[in-house]
Write a protein that holds these residues in place. Structure first.
Motif, PDB file in Angstrom:
ATOM      1  N   VAL A  22      -4.087   1.547   0.880  1.00  0.00           N
ATOM      2  CA  VAL A  22      -2.793   2.058   0.419  1.00  0.00           C
ATOM      3  C   VAL A  22      -2.912   3.538   0.070  1.00  0.00           C
ATOM      4  O   VAL A  22      -2.033   4.349   0.398  1.00  0.00           O
ATOM      5  CB  VAL A  22      -2.307   1.235  -0.795  1.00  0.00           C
ATOM      6  CG1 VAL A  22      -1.083   1.888  -1.427  1.00  0.00           C
ATOM      7  CG2 VAL A  22      -1.974  -0.185  -0.357  1.00  0.00           C
ATOM      8  N   GLY A  23      -4.037   3.899  -0.594  1.00  0.00           N
ATOM      9  CA  GLY A  23      -4.233   5.306  -0.959  1.00  0.00           C
ATOM     10  C   GLY A  23      -4.346   6.207   0.261  1.00  0.00           C
ATOM     11  O   GLY A  23      -3.747   7.287   0.313  1.00  0.00           O
ATOM     12  N   VAL A  24      -5.115   5.756   1.271  1.00  0.00           N
ATOM     13  CA  VAL A  24      -5.259   6.555   2.492  1.00  0.00           C
ATOM     14  C   VAL A  24      -3.928   6.693   3.208  1.00  0.00           C
ATOM     15  O   VAL A  24      -3.579   7.776   3.705  1.00  0.00           O
ATOM     16  CB  VAL A  24      -6.320   5.908   3.414  1.00  0.00           C
ATOM     17  CG1 VAL A  24      -6.332   6.592   4.777  1.00  0.00           C
ATOM     18  CG2 VAL A  24      -7.702   5.980   2.784  1.00  0.00           C
ATOM     19  N   LYS A  38     -10.378  -2.717  -1.213  1.00  0.00           N
ATOM     20  CA  LYS A  38     -10.094  -2.242   0.140  1.00  0.00           C
ATOM     21  C   LYS A  38      -8.593  -2.086   0.366  1.00  0.00           C
ATOM     22  O   LYS A  38      -8.152  -1.136   1.020  1.00  0.00           O
ATOM     23  CB  LYS A  38     -10.687  -3.211   1.158  1.00  0.00           C
ATOM     24  CG  LYS A  38     -12.213  -3.169   1.227  1.00  0.00           C
ATOM     25  CD  LYS A  38     -12.743  -4.108   2.285  1.00  0.00           C
ATOM     26  CE  LYS A  38     -14.271  -4.013   2.378  1.00  0.00           C
ATOM     27  NZ  LYS A  38     -14.806  -4.950   3.394  1.00  0.00           N
ATOM     28  N   TYR A  39      -7.845  -3.036  -0.177  1.00  0.00           N
ATOM     29  CA  TYR A  39      -6.381  -2.935  -0.028  1.00  0.00           C
ATOM     30  C   TYR A  39      -5.846  -1.681  -0.707  1.00  0.00           C
ATOM     31  O   TYR A  39      -5.071  -0.917  -0.138  1.00  0.00           O
ATOM     32  CB  TYR A  39      -5.728  -4.182  -0.626  1.00  0.00           C
ATOM     33  CG  TYR A  39      -4.220  -4.068  -0.759  1.00  0.00           C
ATOM     34  CD1 TYR A  39      -3.388  -4.186   0.350  1.00  0.00           C
ATOM     35  CD2 TYR A  39      -3.637  -3.832  -2.003  1.00  0.00           C
ATOM     36  CE1 TYR A  39      -2.014  -4.074   0.228  1.00  0.00           C
ATOM     37  CE2 TYR A  39      -2.268  -3.712  -2.133  1.00  0.00           C
ATOM     38  CZ  TYR A  39      -1.457  -3.836  -1.006  1.00  0.00           C
ATOM     39  OH  TYR A  39      -0.104  -3.713  -1.138  1.00  0.00           O
ATOM     40  N   LEU A  40      -6.322  -1.460  -1.950  1.00  0.00           N
ATOM     41  CA  LEU A  40      -5.858  -0.276  -2.674  1.00  0.00           C
ATOM     42  C   LEU A  40      -6.329   1.007  -2.003  1.00  0.00           C
ATOM     43  O   LEU A  40      -5.610   2.008  -1.970  1.00  0.00           O
ATOM     44  CB  LEU A  40      -6.365  -0.330  -4.125  1.00  0.00           C
ATOM     45  CG  LEU A  40      -5.793  -1.466  -4.982  1.00  0.00           C
ATOM     46  CD1 LEU A  40      -6.445  -1.466  -6.359  1.00  0.00           C
ATOM     47  CD2 LEU A  40      -4.278  -1.342  -5.118  1.00  0.00           C
ATOM     48  N   SER A  41      -7.577   0.966  -1.453  1.00  0.00           N
ATOM     49  CA  SER A  41      -8.065   2.135  -0.734  1.00  0.00           C
ATOM     50  C   SER A  41      -7.213   2.408   0.495  1.00  0.00           C
ATOM     51  O   SER A  41      -6.868   3.568   0.794  1.00  0.00           O
ATOM     52  CB  SER A  41      -9.521   1.909  -0.317  1.00  0.00           C
ATOM     53  OG  SER A  41     -10.000   2.994   0.455  1.00  0.00           O
ATOM     54  N   LYS A  90      -0.956   6.582   1.876  1.00  0.00           N
ATOM     55  CA  LYS A  90      -0.102   7.517   1.134  1.00  0.00           C
ATOM     56  C   LYS A  90      -0.567   8.959   1.334  1.00  0.00           C
ATOM     57  O   LYS A  90       0.260   9.884   1.428  1.00  0.00           O
ATOM     58  CB  LYS A  90      -0.127   7.156  -0.353  1.00  0.00           C
ATOM     59  CG  LYS A  90       0.621   5.859  -0.676  1.00  0.00           C
ATOM     60  CD  LYS A  90       0.620   5.582  -2.167  1.00  0.00           C
ATOM     61  CE  LYS A  90       1.416   4.327  -2.484  1.00  0.00           C
ATOM     62  NZ  LYS A  90       1.431   4.046  -3.951  1.00  0.00           N
ATOM     63  N   GLN A  91      -1.904   9.140   1.374  1.00  0.00           N
ATOM     64  CA  GLN A  91      -2.433  10.481   1.581  1.00  0.00           C
ATOM     65  C   GLN A  91      -2.012  11.027   2.945  1.00  0.00           C
ATOM     66  O   GLN A  91      -1.568  12.172   3.071  1.00  0.00           O
ATOM     67  CB  GLN A  91      -3.960  10.462   1.472  1.00  0.00           C
ATOM     68  CG  GLN A  91      -4.612  11.826   1.670  1.00  0.00           C
ATOM     69  CD  GLN A  91      -6.129  11.721   1.679  1.00  0.00           C
ATOM     70  OE1 GLN A  91      -6.662  10.645   1.945  1.00  0.00           O
ATOM     71  NE2 GLN A  91      -6.804  12.815   1.401  1.00  0.00           N
ATOM     72  N   ARG A  92      -2.133  10.212   3.985  1.00  0.00           N
ATOM     73  CA  ARG A  92      -1.737  10.657   5.314  1.00  0.00           C
ATOM     74  C   ARG A  92      -0.239  10.910   5.411  1.00  0.00           C
ATOM     75  O   ARG A  92       0.200  11.861   6.075  1.00  0.00           O
ATOM     76  CB  ARG A  92      -2.166   9.609   6.346  1.00  0.00           C
ATOM     77  CG  ARG A  92      -3.685   9.534   6.522  1.00  0.00           C
ATOM     78  CD  ARG A  92      -4.097   8.450   7.475  1.00  0.00           C
ATOM     79  NE  ARG A  92      -5.554   8.435   7.652  1.00  0.00           N
ATOM     80  CZ  ARG A  92      -6.200   7.512   8.368  1.00  0.00           C
ATOM     81  NH1 ARG A  92      -5.514   6.531   8.950  1.00  0.00           N
ATOM     82  NH2 ARG A  92      -7.507   7.568   8.482  1.00  0.00           N
ATOM     83  N   LYS A  93       0.502  10.044   4.740  1.00  0.00           N
ATOM     84  CA  LYS A  93       1.959  10.264   4.736  1.00  0.00           C
ATOM     85  C   LYS A  93       2.306  11.574   4.060  1.00  0.00           C
ATOM     86  O   LYS A  93       3.182  12.334   4.516  1.00  0.00           O
ATOM     87  CB  LYS A  93       2.665   9.097   4.031  1.00  0.00           C
ATOM     88  CG  LYS A  93       4.188   9.179   4.069  1.00  0.00           C
ATOM     89  CD  LYS A  93       4.806   7.955   3.433  1.00  0.00           C
ATOM     90  CE  LYS A  93       6.327   8.010   3.542  1.00  0.00           C
ATOM     91  NZ  LYS A  93       6.937   9.186   2.955  1.00  0.00           N
TER      92      LYS A  93
END
Length: 235
Positions: free
Chosen positions: A155-157, A150-153, A159-162
């Protein structure tokens, strides 16, 4: 009179300190001393009965002082005690005690069954505890893995939004600078409209999609007609 080593097996039944009846099998290896053959022949009429009597006397004096578990642990000490008593007594009659072995200790069958049940219960308890500990470790590791996922997910979301925001920002800046007279709002409206049409395209190209309704109503009649068509297609 034979000088060969002889063996006598004696079965002794007695009671232990914790009131358990037990049968002990004692093997005595003995031989006649050549220098005392006269005593061996004339002093005793039945040396085997004499040896048996001493074995009974020693074991029935020693075993009642030990609990059942201690009896099995003290086999060597008991054998040495019997050998010492026999050597002291039989030596003067011309017999040498070569070896004394306690070859079997056999409690009552019900006692053996109870001991097996106790041992089985202990092992079952240990197995259950180990299995529970294993399940605990699996659950902890699973929870840790889920938390990490969940933490990595997240972080991925993030980064994607950024990346989307950075891309939109870059597009707005480039479009505003490239087309004179436009504002940031105009550029943002154009990007939103482009994404809207892209969304409609993706929905319409899906193989499960049969009809796509696009809101384009101007009057109450248009709204009613659109609602009836949608209800019909949903059947």
């Amino acid at each position: 009179m034979s000088y060969r080593v002889q063996q006598l097996d004696v079965r002794v039944e007695t009671k232990t300190l914790d009131n358990v009846f037990i049968t002990a099998v004692v093997s005595i290896q003995f031989q006649v001393l050549q220098e005392k053959v006269y005593e061996a022949f004339y002093a005793l009429s039945d040396p085997r009965r004499q040896i048996t009597a001493h074995v009974f006397d020693v074991l029935r004096a020693e075993l009642p002082n030990l609990e059942l578990d201690s009896v099995f642990e003290a086999k060597e000490e008991l054998a040495l005690t019997v050998k010492g008593a026999l050597s002291a007594t039989m030596g003067k009659y011309g017999y040498q005690i070569m070896q004394v072995l306690i070859t079997d200790l056999d409690p009552d069958q019900r006692v053996k069954n109870a001991m097996n049940e106790i041992n089985s219960s202990k092992r079952l308890k240990y197995a259950v505890a180990e299995r529970a500990e294993g399940e605990k470790i699996l659950k902890v590791k699973s929870a840790e893995a889920e938390a990490e996922a969940k933490y990595l997910s997240g972080v991925g979301v993030a980064k994607q939004r950024k990346a989307i925001v950075d891309g939109l920002k870059s597009s707005i800046v480039d479009f505003t600078e490239g087309v004179k007279g436009t504002t940031s709002k105009d550029t943002l409206d154009l990007l939103l409209l482009t994404q809207y049409f892209d969304c409609i395209k993706d929905v319409g190209s899906d193989k499960r999609c049969k009809t796509t309704f696009i809101p384009a109503s101007k009057t109450m009649g248009d709204n009613l007609r659109s609602s009836l068509i949608q209800a019909e297609m949903a059947k």
